[in-house]
Design an enzyme around this catalytic site. Structure first.
Site, PDB file in Angstrom:
ATOM      1  N   HIS A  11       2.505   1.984  -3.265  1.00 55.11           N
ATOM      2  CA  HIS A  11       1.675   2.401  -4.401  1.00 55.11           C
ATOM      3  C   HIS A  11       1.299   3.992  -3.818  1.00 55.11           C
ATOM      4  O   HIS A  11       1.179   4.597  -4.901  1.00 55.11           O
ATOM      5  CB  HIS A  11       0.246   1.731  -4.261  1.00 55.11           C
ATOM      6  CG  HIS A  11      -0.614   2.110  -4.944  1.00 55.11           C
ATOM      7  ND1 HIS A  11      -0.609   2.267  -6.396  1.00 55.11           N
ATOM      8  CD2 HIS A  11      -2.061   2.283  -4.613  1.00 55.11           C
ATOM      9  CE1 HIS A  11      -1.483   2.763  -6.988  1.00 55.11           C
ATOM     10  NE2 HIS A  11      -2.475   2.802  -5.939  1.00 55.11           N
TER      11      HIS A  11
ATOM     12  N   HIS B 124     -20.703  -9.577 -15.777  1.00 54.27           N
ATOM     13  CA  HIS B 124     -19.405  -9.015 -16.280  1.00 54.27           C
ATOM     14  C   HIS B 124     -19.131  -9.831 -17.554  1.00 54.27           C
ATOM     15  O   HIS B 124     -18.586  -9.452 -18.501  1.00 54.27           O
ATOM     16  CB  HIS B 124     -18.534  -9.096 -15.256  1.00 54.27           C
ATOM     17  CG  HIS B 124     -16.950  -8.619 -15.839  1.00 54.27           C
ATOM     18  ND1 HIS B 124     -16.773  -7.493 -16.315  1.00 54.27           N
ATOM     19  CD2 HIS B 124     -15.762  -9.219 -15.921  1.00 54.27           C
ATOM     20  CE1 HIS B 124     -15.334  -7.413 -16.803  1.00 54.27           C
ATOM     21  NE2 HIS B 124     -14.878  -8.530 -16.418  1.00 54.27           N
TER      22      HIS B 124
ATOM     23  N   HIS C  91     -12.516   4.118  -8.903  1.00 56.88           N
ATOM     24  CA  HIS C  91     -11.039   4.480  -8.961  1.00 56.88           C
ATOM     25  C   HIS C  91     -10.203   3.622 -10.014  1.00 56.88           C
ATOM     26  O   HIS C  91      -9.298   4.299 -10.712  1.00 56.88           O
ATOM     27  CB  HIS C  91     -10.391   3.952  -7.567  1.00 56.88           C
ATOM     28  CG  HIS C  91      -9.179   4.210  -7.070  1.00 56.88           C
ATOM     29  ND1 HIS C  91      -8.712   5.562  -6.883  1.00 56.88           N
ATOM     30  CD2 HIS C  91      -7.909   3.573  -6.892  1.00 56.88           C
ATOM     31  CE1 HIS C  91      -7.381   5.569  -7.114  1.00 56.88           C
ATOM     32  NE2 HIS C  91      -6.902   4.485  -6.583  1.00 56.88           N
TER      33      HIS C  91
ATOM     34  N   GLU D 295       0.865  -1.254   0.097  1.00 53.80           N
ATOM     35  CA  GLU D 295       0.114   0.109  -0.130  1.00 53.80           C
ATOM     36  C   GLU D 295       0.674   1.342   0.032  1.00 53.80           C
ATOM     37  O   GLU D 295       0.756   2.342  -0.801  1.00 53.80           O
ATOM     38  CB  GLU D 295      -0.908   0.167   1.330  1.00 53.80           C
ATOM     39  CG  GLU D 295      -1.504   1.439   1.642  1.00 53.80           C
ATOM     40  CD  GLU D 295      -2.451   1.811   0.423  1.00 53.80           C
ATOM     41  OE1 GLU D 295      -2.859   3.014   0.524  1.00 53.80           O
ATOM     42  OE2 GLU D 295      -3.028   0.947  -0.473  1.00 53.80           O
TER      43      GLU D 295
END
Length: 298
Positions: free
Chosen positions: A61, A212, A123, A58
């Site tokens: 990133h 999907h 996002h 994290e």
């Protein structure tokens, strides 16, 4: 011409791919809370002590995203100054800055305040747009000075169809991100059936996963139709032909990685490739839309 700008744009484009892949890794490994609910610090520290692997994923990133955010802003200003005579430059520069800021705010908001699955899925979609705008700005630098940049004369129906496929591709990207964030990736445990059924219960994670699948299959069909249309009517436009061939190759590869995710139990490398390929596909479609917009349809 614009050698330094080309190099910087290329590096920024590569960096944006890295950011996008890091984001996919954060989602896949569920590392979004690796720094707790603090931002931009990590557990209130500039350098976290004894970090767990989720913390490393994290926080790295965040660091790379911050660096690339600055690079995107520099690229936008640089392109605005050097390529302002090109019609698309200012629009792409503005979009690049707006979406990289929006992307950062969404990421920060998800950490500090928490977000719904729908917002978290957005996002990734914003990341795909950010990558596309940076790549297109870099492409403009490479095109500038060439005697015949792509400018195409096509029928209104064809142009409208490509625009519709472009918009639909973004919607499919969103559905894929939504599947990831709702933990529905393996809700259908086999392929082509879904838990032994051709049409399963269309609710909850199974419904999201199956929707999907159907959306991705339709995208494949739409892009094959676009390629056939291009080859039949506009084969004299090499840029149009080769970008459509690339789109079909990418969507076929994307489809294959999607199947592989199910069959391998969501293996990390396959999942990362799935995220990367669809982002490249979307960027290619953005380029097609850009060159189609240069001339009025007839």
């Amino acid at each position: 011409m614009h050698r330094s700008l080309k190099i910087f744009g290329t590096l920024t484009s590569i960096g944006m791919v890295i950011v996008l892949m890091q984001g996919a890794l954060v989602t896949k490994t569920e590392s979004g809370e690796g720094c707790g609910a603090t931002w931009p610090l990590c557990f209130g520290e500039v350098i976290p002590t004894n970090p767990a692997i989720e913390t490393i994923i994290e926080y790295s990133h965040r660091i790379v995203s911050g660096l690339l955010g600055a690079m995107v802003i520099i690229l936008a200003i640089w392109a605005w100054r050097k390529l302002s005579h090109i019609r698309e430059t200012k629009v792409m520069a503005i979009l690049a800055v707006l979406f990289i800021i929006f992307q950062g705010l969404l990421g920060a908001g998800a950490v500090v305040f928490g977000q719904s699955h729908a917002i978290l899925a957005l996002h990734f979609g914003i990341s795909a747009i950010s990558l596309a705008t940076v790549v297109l700005l870099t492409t403009l630098a490479f095109e500038d000075g060439k005697p015949n940049p792509p400018a195409l004369i096509v029928k209104k129906g064809y142009k409208g169809y490509i625009l519709a496929v472009f918009a639909y591709c973004y919607a499919v990207i969103y559905t894929g991100a939504y599947v990831k964030h709702t933990q529905a990736t393996l809700a259908c445990g086999d392929f082509p059936l879904c838990n032994g059924q051709w049409i399963p219960m269309l609710s909850g994670p199974v419904g999201a996963h199956f929707f999907h699948r159907v959306a991705g299959t339709l995208l494949l069909i739409l892009l094959v139709v676009a390629l056939i249309w291009t080859l039949r009517k506009y084969s004299h436009y090499r840029s149009l032909v080769w970008t459509h061939i690339l789109c079909v190759i990418l969507v076929l590869t994307q489809y294959a990685t999607g199947i592989s995710i199910v069959l391998t139990g969501n293996e990390l490398f396959v999942a990362m490739m799935h995220a990367l390929i669809v982002s490249i596909l979307f960027t290619t479609l953005c380029y097609i839309v850009m060159i189609l917009s240069r001339n009025k349809a007839v």
